[in-house]
Scaffold this motif. Structure first.
Motif, PDB file in Angstrom:
ATOM      1  N   LYS A  94      14.712  42.425  56.501  1.00 58.16           N
ATOM      2  CA  LYS A  94      15.825  42.303  57.931  1.00 58.16           C
ATOM      3  C   LYS A  94      15.099  42.424  58.953  1.00 58.16           C
ATOM      4  O   LYS A  94      14.658  43.600  59.250  1.00 58.16           O
ATOM      5  CB  LYS A  94      16.813  43.288  57.428  1.00 58.16           C
ATOM      6  CG  LYS A  94      18.018  43.080  58.438  1.00 58.16           C
ATOM      7  CD  LYS A  94      19.064  44.027  57.865  1.00 58.16           C
ATOM      8  CE  LYS A  94      20.385  43.698  58.662  1.00 58.16           C
ATOM      9  NZ  LYS A  94      20.379  43.859  60.139  1.00 58.16           N
ATOM     10  N   LYS A 144      20.038  48.674  54.088  1.00 59.30           N
ATOM     11  CA  LYS A 144      19.356  49.322  54.981  1.00 59.30           C
ATOM     12  C   LYS A 144      19.095  50.964  54.847  1.00 59.30           C
ATOM     13  O   LYS A 144      20.202  51.630  54.125  1.00 59.30           O
ATOM     14  CB  LYS A 144      20.008  49.164  56.326  1.00 59.30           C
ATOM     15  CG  LYS A 144      20.278  48.006  56.757  1.00 59.30           C
ATOM     16  CD  LYS A 144      20.808  47.796  58.291  1.00 59.30           C
ATOM     17  CE  LYS A 144      22.138  48.607  58.736  1.00 59.30           C
ATOM     18  NZ  LYS A 144      22.229  48.068  60.027  1.00 59.30           N
ATOM     19  N   ARG A 147      24.208  36.223  69.281  1.00 65.01           N
ATOM     20  CA  ARG A 147      25.495  36.728  68.381  1.00 65.01           C
ATOM     21  C   ARG A 147      27.023  36.706  68.800  1.00 65.01           C
ATOM     22  O   ARG A 147      27.759  36.304  68.414  1.00 65.01           O
ATOM     23  CB  ARG A 147      25.064  38.145  67.647  1.00 65.01           C
ATOM     24  CG  ARG A 147      26.125  38.911  67.081  1.00 65.01           C
ATOM     25  CD  ARG A 147      25.810  38.733  65.720  1.00 65.01           C
ATOM     26  NE  ARG A 147      27.107  39.234  64.791  1.00 65.01           N
ATOM     27  CZ  ARG A 147      27.068  40.279  64.397  1.00 65.01           C
ATOM     28  NH1 ARG A 147      26.051  40.941  64.157  1.00 65.01           N
ATOM     29  NH2 ARG A 147      28.134  40.830  63.639  1.00 65.01           N
ATOM     30  N   LYS A 191      23.087  43.275  52.579  1.00 59.55           N
ATOM     31  CA  LYS A 191      22.178  44.055  53.466  1.00 59.55           C
ATOM     32  C   LYS A 191      21.899  45.357  53.019  1.00 59.55           C
ATOM     33  O   LYS A 191      22.834  46.164  52.483  1.00 59.55           O
ATOM     34  CB  LYS A 191      22.278  44.156  55.012  1.00 59.55           C
ATOM     35  CG  LYS A 191      23.653  44.575  55.277  1.00 59.55           C
ATOM     36  CD  LYS A 191      23.760  44.653  56.968  1.00 59.55           C
ATOM     37  CE  LYS A 191      25.055  45.305  57.365  1.00 59.55           C
ATOM     38  NZ  LYS A 191      25.478  45.280  58.863  1.00 59.55           N
ATOM     39  N   GLU A 247      16.137  34.589  63.789  1.00 56.37           N
ATOM     40  CA  GLU A 247      16.184  36.009  64.734  1.00 56.37           C
ATOM     41  C   GLU A 247      14.833  35.874  65.777  1.00 56.37           C
ATOM     42  O   GLU A 247      13.719  35.344  65.338  1.00 56.37           O
ATOM     43  CB  GLU A 247      15.793  37.063  63.631  1.00 56.37           C
ATOM     44  CG  GLU A 247      16.065  38.557  64.009  1.00 56.37           C
ATOM     45  CD  GLU A 247      17.253  38.916  64.132  1.00 56.37           C
ATOM     46  OE1 GLU A 247      18.066  38.327  63.661  1.00 56.37           O
ATOM     47  OE2 GLU A 247      17.388  40.211  64.085  1.00 56.37           O
ATOM     48  N   ARG A 302      31.682  37.321  55.727  1.00 54.09           N
ATOM     49  CA  ARG A 302      31.075  38.917  55.499  1.00 54.09           C
ATOM     50  C   ARG A 302      31.492  39.114  54.016  1.00 54.09           C
ATOM     51  O   ARG A 302      31.673  40.245  53.706  1.00 54.09           O
ATOM     52  CB  ARG A 302      31.149  39.946  56.617  1.00 54.09           C
ATOM     53  CG  ARG A 302      30.066  40.859  56.549  1.00 54.09           C
ATOM     54  CD  ARG A 302      30.582  42.230  57.174  1.00 54.09           C
ATOM     55  NE  ARG A 302      30.716  42.107  58.472  1.00 54.09           N
ATOM     56  CZ  ARG A 302      29.481  42.468  59.330  1.00 54.09           C
ATOM     57  NH1 ARG A 302      28.299  42.728  58.641  1.00 54.09           N
ATOM     58  NH2 ARG A 302      29.824  42.481  60.583  1.00 54.09           N
TER      59      ARG A 302
HETATM   60  P1  ATP Z   1      23.292  45.189  61.764  1.00 52.17           P
HETATM   61  O1  ATP Z   1      23.520  46.162  62.962  1.00 52.17           O
HETATM   62  O2  ATP Z   1      23.022  45.877  60.221  1.00 52.17           O
HETATM   63  O3  ATP Z   1      22.044  44.137  62.036  1.00 52.17           O
HETATM   64  P2  ATP Z   1      25.317  43.202  62.170  1.00 52.17           P
HETATM   65  O4  ATP Z   1      26.483  43.521  62.142  1.00 52.17           O
HETATM   66  O5  ATP Z   1      24.531  42.998  63.633  1.00 52.17           O
HETATM   67  O6  ATP Z   1      24.564  44.269  61.202  1.00 52.17           O
HETATM   68  P3  ATP Z   1      24.935  41.750  59.790  1.00 52.17           P
HETATM   69  O7  ATP Z   1      25.342  40.229  59.551  1.00 52.17           O
HETATM   70  O8  ATP Z   1      25.848  42.752  59.219  1.00 52.17           O
HETATM   71  O9  ATP Z   1      24.889  42.046  61.256  1.00 52.17           O
HETATM   72  O10 ATP Z   1      23.679  41.633  59.106  1.00 52.17           O
HETATM   73  C1  ATP Z   1      22.712  40.576  59.529  1.00 52.17           C
HETATM   74  C2  ATP Z   1      21.884  40.767  60.587  1.00 52.17           C
HETATM   75  O11 ATP Z   1      20.548  40.977  60.550  1.00 52.17           O
HETATM   76  C3  ATP Z   1      22.000  39.326  61.330  1.00 52.17           C
HETATM   77  O12 ATP Z   1      23.028  39.134  62.391  1.00 52.17           O
HETATM   78  C4  ATP Z   1      20.553  39.319  61.869  1.00 52.17           C
HETATM   79  O13 ATP Z   1      20.413  39.373  63.260  1.00 52.17           O
HETATM   80  C5  ATP Z   1      19.763  40.044  61.159  1.00 52.17           C
HETATM   81  N1  ATP Z   1      18.737  39.631  60.402  1.00 52.17           N
HETATM   82  C6  ATP Z   1      17.473  39.995  60.431  1.00 52.17           C
HETATM   83  N2  ATP Z   1      16.807  39.286  59.368  1.00 52.17           N
HETATM   84  C7  ATP Z   1      17.624  38.584  58.749  1.00 52.17           C
HETATM   85  C8  ATP Z   1      17.565  37.857  57.615  1.00 52.17           C
HETATM   86  N3  ATP Z   1      16.328  37.555  56.914  1.00 52.17           N
HETATM   87  N4  ATP Z   1      18.668  37.020  57.343  1.00 52.17           N
HETATM   88  C9  ATP Z   1      19.561  37.167  57.732  1.00 52.17           C
HETATM   89  N5  ATP Z   1      20.067  37.960  58.838  1.00 52.17           N
HETATM   90  C10 ATP Z   1      18.839  38.623  59.364  1.00 52.17           C
END
Ligand code: ATP
Length: 659
Positions: free
Chosen positions: A253, A500, A273, A498, A303, A492
């Motif tokens: 991630k 973490k 985003r 994810k 990303e 979602r």
């Molecule tokens: P967080 O604060 O945990 O990043 P979030 O609500 O912004 O959460 P989520 O969709 O829950 O976003 O978590 C996925 C986020 O992680 C994506 O929006 C992206 O920005 C990031 N990311 C980083 N690496 C990856 C990956 N390999 N695949 C998908 N998303 C990734």
């Protein structure tokens, strides 16, 4: 009644009622009634953009976060900056006796202040007038102009109306009704249409008739799509169970900015985003995209990161955040100095191309960096882009998905198929444009010693091992994806999971009690504890070891602290004596205590902050500990029993972790 002529006070009543009501069904019904009665001309956008301000992209950014808004309001109200109310606004987070229950909610703190200065009668603004003033606020270029618009708002509203204006400006109404419900109540197809267009105005205009269904629309190049999201899981075992029987890819991630690249011939957009088009990436990335994306039209999901080409790795954790910007700034200054010195004293060392001060993308950076450096003066963001353009720090896009290819959307294909398309469409360029696919792309750089960023997992142990490695590496965590899944806007539901490390909100101060210190004190290191939650109206009886902390205080502050505690230090002779019963520590040899503070009553509270992550703790008795804690200040003003308790800390971690 026509929407624009509806009084803003009517909306405020709707907001107040919605916020207070408990039943979601009643909230929805009330919203429907509002639309029917007060938007009779079916011109919904002027009202809905005020209900969902975070989705409105017609107006630019207000450039007003709480801290700037506080100062602008203080000026707009003509208050002295060190008056009690001004300090209340500036310190809106802190709480304390004066701000009481409203602490942490800027709009409520501001309402307290405004109530003493504004009348109670409605100012009579219409929805149109509010929108016009908000347009002016967004268009104003400096704080003085913004203050002027806020001052007009204050003159034309009462404190309640002003509270909602502030919430609209901060883009969070806290109505207790989900965006999904609002969309659904407006039109059954509104959410779907918004997800694939990210255009609230278009949604309001296309879906004026609630009874007329809208054919499901697919994604389009050039229109931002709401990203597929990941669901949080607590551990690798849970992830593995949830995706049981599926073919699973595990990816790092990355800690950057989620960016969708839309390429349509020479037109390229970089949507973030929250659907903003970040044209500032264009400067550094467009040419690379033109040359290395081998198809005319496509949408890549990925990303955006910073790549340090001198070290051949992703730039340090946090480099996309404010703190990293400072680091970059220092680095930039050093490099700039170096470039100038080389240019002046050793011009013969420079390549002819550099002497020509070539301003195109180049790997030989000394002079081009110098020129770029001079060009940088406006913002950190711009600074970052300039770095991307130059030699040491580059923007790197890691594309982990493809949504559109040629003339068709490919979101309905499986992730495995999309990975194959990604391989064909993108020609990876190290450190600038990479693809994240198993056995290829970014992973093809994997050689002995170099990390791998994704792989197909065959069992839970592999997932667990990879997670541990990413944490060691200080990465954000991992994303576990179902390779058979399609890409769904805004979903979602668990196709992506994810994992973490748990974290606490950045900037949270934790009040902990000093239990013990290392002896002698040349490297001051305090073992601090959290309280065991006491029964109501009693003081805590036990303190649980939590972490060690040493940095953060000046030498003088440290001296003063040690001097105060010294009379109460008791040497601990391991293993003869057990720790005093009011302290709970582990037997971990690393945490073998030196000197105890001989009773909690004599000890002192420290406010500590940390890197936003917590770590599961084996060496300390509390279930979590902190990464890189730092003392913020010594709380002589707090009594020993005001120490944070373990339970509250766990709740804090849980509430910070959210989705
Ligand atoms: P967080 O604060 O945990 O990043 P979030 O609500 O912004 O959460 P989520 O969709 O829950 O976003 O978590 C996925 C986020 O992680 C994506 O929006 C992206 O920005 C990031 N990311 C980083 N690496 C990856 C990956 N390999 N695949 C998908 N998303 C990734």
């Amino acid at each position: 009644m026509a929407t624009e002529q509806t009084k803003f006070s009517v909306m405020c009543s709707l907001f107040n009622w919605t916020q207070r009501a408990k039943s979601p069904a009643k909230k929805r019904a009330k919203f429907r009634k509002f639309l029917d009665s007060f938007c009779a001309d079916r011109n919904f956008f002027p009202a809905i953009r005020l209900v969902l301000p975070n989705l409105d992209r017609e107006r630019g950014s207000y450039g007003l976060k709480e801290s700037v808004l506080a100062i602008s309001l203080i000026d707009a109200l003509g208050m002295s900056r060190d008056s009690e109310d001004a300090l209340r606004l500036i310190n809106w987070r802190k709480g304390g006796a004066k701000t009481g229950a409203n602490a942490g909610n800027f709009a409520l703190v501001a309402t307290e202040v405004l109530q003493r200065r504004q009348g109670t009668a409605s100012g009579g603004l219409t929805i149109k007038e509010v929108n016009d003033l908000l347009d002016q606020l967004a268009a104003s270029e400096n704080r003085a102009e913004k203050t002027q618009v806020l001052s007009t708002f204050i003159q034309k509203t009462n404190a309640q109306e002003m509270k909602w204006i502030i919430m609209i400006v901060l883009k969070d109404l806290k109505l207790g009704i989900s965006e999904k419900s609002i969309f659904h109540e407006f039109h059954p197809d509104a959410e779907d249409l918004f997800n694939v267009t990210c255009d609230l105005k278009l949604v309001c205009e296309k879906l004026r008739d609630r009874n007329q269904r809208h054919k499901r629309q697919d994604i389009e190049v050039g229109k931002a799509v709401r990203p597929q999201l990941a669901k949080r899981v607590a551990n690798a075992a849970e992830a593995w169970k949830k995706l049981h029987g599926k073919e699973v890819v595990v990816e790092c991630k990355f800690d950057g900015d989620r960016i969708q690249i839309h390429k349509n011939g020479t037109e390229i957009h970089f949507f973030s985003r929250n659907f903003l088009d970040h044209s500032e990436y264009a400067h550094a990335m467009s040419e690379i995209i033109q040359q290395n994306i081998l198809v005319d039209r496509c949408i890549l999901d990925g990303e955006m990161l910073v790549w340090d080409s001198s070290l051949n790795r992703f730039a340090e954790f946090g480099s996309n955040q404010e703190i990293g910007m400072h680091l970059y700034f220092c680095l930039a200054t050093l490099k700039l100095l170096f470039s100038v010195l080389v240019t002046i004293f050793f011009p013969s060392l420079l390549q002819p191309r550099q002497q020509g001060m070539d301003l195109t993308v180049t790997d030989s950076y000394a002079v081009s960096f110098y020129l770029n450096g001079l060009a940088v003066n406006s913002s950190y963001l711009e600074l970052r882009c300039r770095f991307g353009f130059s030699g040491w720090m580059n923007w790197l896009d890691v594309a982990f998905d493809i949504l559109y290819f040629g003339d068709t959307s490919v979101i309905h294909q499986t992730l495995k198929e999309r990975h194959e398309i990604l391989r064909k469409v993108v020609r990876p360029l190290k450190g600038r444009l990479e693809i994240l696919v198993p056995n290829g792309g970014l992973n093809s750089h994997c050689s002995s010693g170099e990390p791998c960023w994704s792989f197909i997992a065959h069992n839970v142990d592999e997932v667990e091992k990879f997670f541990k490695e990413t944490i060691e590496n200080r990465d954000e965590g991992i994303v576990i994806k179902d390779l058979g899944s399609k890409w769904e806007p805004s979903d979602r539901s668990g196709k992506w999971l994810k994992l973490k490390p748990e974290y606490i909100q950045a900037g949270t101060d934790l009040d902990v009690l000093i239990i013990e210190t290392c002896f002698p004190f040349q490297v001051a290191q305090f073992l601090v504890g959290l309280a065991e939650r006491p029964s109501p109206n009693t003081h805590p009886k036990r303190f649980i070891s939590f972490c060690r902390v040493g940095t953060g205080l000046s030498d003088d502050e440290l001296d003063a602290l040690v001097t105060k505690l010294k009379p109460y230090f008791r040497k601990y002779e391991y293993p003869k004596k057990r720790p005093p019963s009011f302290y709970q520590v582990t037997n971990h040899s690393k945490e073998r205590p030196d000197v105890w503070v001989d009773s909690p009553e004599k000890s002192i509270i420290l406010s500590i902050t940390s890197d936003i992550r917590t770590i599961e703790s084996e060496v300390f008795a509390a279930p979590y500990s902190l990464r890189f804690p730092r003392i913020d200040r010594v709380r002589y003003d707090k009594a020993w029993y005001e120490c944070l308790d373990v339970q509250s800390f766990i709740e804090l971690v849980q509430s910070s972790n959210g989705t």
